[in-house]
Write a protein that holds these residues in place. Structure first.
Motif, mmCIF file in Angstrom:
data_model
loop_
_atom_site.group_PDB
_atom_site.id
_atom_site.type_symbol
_atom_site.label_atom_id
_atom_site.label_comp_id
_atom_site.label_asym_id
_atom_site.label_seq_id
_atom_site.Cartn_x
_atom_site.Cartn_y
_atom_site.Cartn_z
ATOM 1 N N ASN A 403 0.610 -1.617 0.435
ATOM 2 C CA ASN A 403 0.058 0.071 0.096
ATOM 3 C C ASN A 403 0.572 1.396 -0.355
ATOM 4 O O ASN A 403 0.822 2.406 0.527
ATOM 5 C CB ASN A 403 -0.837 0.042 1.563
ATOM 6 N N ALA A 404 2.371 0.869 -1.151
ATOM 7 C CA ALA A 404 2.341 2.367 -0.888
ATOM 8 C C ALA A 404 2.834 2.870 -2.367
ATOM 9 O O ALA A 404 2.125 2.470 -3.098
ATOM 10 C CB ALA A 404 4.297 2.013 -0.586
ATOM 11 N N THR A 405 2.451 4.059 -1.479
ATOM 12 C CA THR A 405 3.091 5.415 -3.383
ATOM 13 C C THR A 405 4.256 5.822 -3.469
ATOM 14 O O THR A 405 4.647 6.533 -2.625
ATOM 15 C CB THR A 405 1.855 6.917 -2.572
ATOM 16 N N LEU A 406 4.946 6.167 -4.409
ATOM 17 C CA LEU A 406 5.842 6.886 -4.261
ATOM 18 C C LEU A 406 5.784 8.319 -5.373
ATOM 19 O O LEU A 406 4.717 8.588 -6.365
ATOM 20 C CB LEU A 406 6.762 6.311 -5.116
ATOM 21 N N LEU A 407 5.836 9.842 -4.831
ATOM 22 C CA LEU A 407 5.879 10.628 -5.456
ATOM 23 C C LEU A 407 7.907 11.059 -5.490
ATOM 24 O O LEU A 407 8.225 11.140 -4.460
ATOM 25 C CB LEU A 407 5.303 11.443 -4.501
ATOM 26 N N ALA A 408 7.434 11.489 -7.056
ATOM 27 C CA ALA A 408 8.966 12.035 -7.566
ATOM 28 C C ALA A 408 8.610 13.971 -7.668
ATOM 29 O O ALA A 408 7.962 13.818 -7.885
ATOM 30 C CB ALA A 408 9.073 11.355 -9.039
ATOM 31 N N ILE A 409 9.717 14.496 -6.472
ATOM 32 C CA ILE A 409 9.841 15.932 -6.196
ATOM 33 C C ILE A 409 10.952 16.192 -7.010
ATOM 34 O O ILE A 409 11.975 15.947 -6.969
ATOM 35 C CB ILE A 409 10.297 16.366 -4.741
ATOM 36 N N ASP A 410 10.917 16.987 -8.251
ATOM 37 C CA ASP A 410 11.718 18.105 -8.891
ATOM 38 C C ASP A 410 12.082 19.448 -8.615
ATOM 39 O O ASP A 410 11.998 19.318 -7.400
ATOM 40 C CB ASP A 410 11.183 18.842 -9.916
ATOM 41 N N ASP A 411 14.019 19.358 -8.714
ATOM 42 C CA ASP A 411 14.604 20.158 -8.397
ATOM 43 C C ASP A 411 14.982 19.779 -6.214
ATOM 44 O O ASP A 411 14.909 21.106 -6.061
ATOM 45 C CB ASP A 411 13.859 21.993 -8.236
ATOM 46 N N ALA A 412 15.380 18.781 -6.446
ATOM 47 C CA ALA A 412 14.878 18.615 -4.323
ATOM 48 C C ALA A 412 16.391 17.163 -4.996
ATOM 49 O O ALA A 412 16.642 16.458 -5.595
ATOM 50 C CB ALA A 412 14.162 18.102 -3.872
#
Length: 449
Positions: A403-412
């Motif tokens: 039940n995992a969700t991955l978010l990609a964060i730009d410029d970090a």
């Protein structure tokens, strides 16, 4: 008749010609000089062995240095004294040769030992003791420093526990996140793991283990009387949360892991743990702080007692902080950090031995991944564009946890709360409230950048 006498004369054994006395002298002197040369590395190696052995036995740095000196005198001085008798027959020359070689070796070895073990090191910066700091005396034996920010209004049933990275590296100020979560009805606990910050230090650094940190976290849950916790961690904090989830899956309501470290260290190689840019940056930083590496090598080779005696907390905490200060938290990014974030956080309150010993233990623990495959708690995984942790190590959280969700964060980079503070707080707050996230989940296998 004359021929018979000649034949008899030829049959009479003739004495062998003895080697000249001069040849014996040359061979003896060569052997003597070879022994003199060999006595120098023998003394150096013996001094190091003596230093470590006495440190392990006595737990005293000064006695360890004395022991190293005595071993050097025996190894170098004793061998040179024997060799001098082969080099020269003059007593005065023997004494001079023995004293000179021993003194030069002692000076060289002493200089190295002083520079590595006793020389000046960068000072550490302790965390301030503020009025809101409290302490838990846990049944595990840990004395844990923490701050508690009560919920505004009616408190939600699962308090938030902030889990810092490192190991042994308390995060900078997280006041804005704490205020947001408190305003949203969460009791928020920000604690320093054992061996770091204002928390206690362990006498035996070998007791800094993954299991100890997991046990402390569970003891904290019991002390605050929470049925379940909401966990928010970064870097090593993500690894600790993963191990806690594997051990106590029913005790986690939700979890956020930002730039998490690898779940199980033995599963990957060094090349798979860091990005190429991150690996190069860390090697350069460690090269500028050799004591950081020496202490860890000694820990693996000689054990915790000898290593922590020769490299105590008072010296190594500053080395650790200085090394981390030299790290690029955005290796590989062409642009600089977002405006207003440069210099926003400086390492302080670090605990070197909590880091070194826990990291060593992390390579020996049982694989938690089979247990994690059955965890049903929602987990949010945040990954920065220029994180030095390898993409595959981050992606494994999403792929392994059901039940995992991955978010990609730009410029970090690695420190997303520093590089994208507003987006980070908005995302964490929305996830803990069970609301729609500000960005869509990333589901592809390869990174988006």
């Amino acid at each position: 008749m004359a021929t018979d006498q000649a034949d008899q004369a030829d049959q009479v054994p003739r004495p062998e010609v003895a080697p000249s006395r001069g040849a014996f002298t040359v061979v003896r002197r060569i052997a003597g000089w070879l022994l003199v040369v060999a006595a120098i590395p023998a003394g150096a190696i013996g001094a190091v062995v003596g230093l470590v052995a006495v440190a392990a036995i006595t737990g005293h740095r000064v006695l360890a240095a004395v022991g190293a000196g005595l071993v050097l005198l025996v190894c170098t001085g004793g061998v040179v004294r024997l060799a001098a008798a082969l080099v020269t027959s003059r007593r005065a020359s023997r004494r001079w040769l023995t004293g000179a070689v021993t003194a030069v070796t002692a000076a060289g070895v002493g200089f190295l030992i002083w520079g590595i073990v006793f020389g000046p090191t960068p000072p550490s910066t302790p965390l301030p003791m503020t009025a809101d700091v409290r302490f838990w005396h846990l049944p595990t034996g840990s004395r844990i420093a923490y701050t508690h920010t009560p919920a505004q209004g009616e408190a939600r049933p699962s308090p938030v526990l902030l889990v810092h990275g490192g190991p042994g590296s308390p995060d900078g100020s997280r006041g804005a996140l704490v205020r947001d979560l408190s305003a949203g009805g969460f009791d928020v606990y920000d604690y320093h793991q054992i061996g770091a910050g204002l928390s206690g230090r362990l006498a035996d650094v070998g007791d800094y283990t993954v299991a100890r940190h997991v046990a402390d976290l569970e003891a904290i849950r019991q002390v605050i009387g929470a049925e379940r916790l909401a966990l928010v961690g970064a870097s090593w904090g993500g690894t600790l949360i993963a191990n806690y989830l594997a051990a106590h899956p029913e005790r986690v309501e939700r979890a956020v892991v930002s730039s998490p470290g690898e779940i199980w260290a033995p599963a990957g190689t060094e090349a798979e743990r860091l990005t190429e840019a991150g690996r190069r940056d860390q090697q350069e930083a460690i090269g500028r702080h050799p004591q950081f590496l020496f202490a860890q090598v000694l820990l693996s080779a000689a054990g915790p007692r000898a290593a922590s005696t020769l490299f105590p907390d008072a010296r190594m905490d500053g080395v650790f902080e200085s090394m981390v200060s030299d790290l690029d938290m955005r290796p590989g990014c062409a642009s600089g950090p977002p405006s207003g974030t440069e210099g926003a956080w400086q390492p302080r309150g670090f605990g070197f031995w909590a880091n070194a010993a826990t990291s060593l233990d992390a390579g020996r623990v049982a694989d938690p991944r089979p247990a994690l495959r059955a965890v049903t708690a929602p987990v949010l995984v945040l990954r920065g564009e220029c994180d030095y942790i390898h993409w595959n190590a981050t992606r494994e959280y999403r792929d392994l946890l059901p039940n995992a969700t991955l978010l990609a964060i730009d410029d970090a980079g690695h420190t997303i709360p520093t590089h994208q503070p507003d987006l980070y707080r908005e995302t964490v707050r929305a996830f803990l409230h069970g609301e729609e996230l500000p960005r869509p989940a990333y589901v592809a296998a390869d990174p988006p950048w």
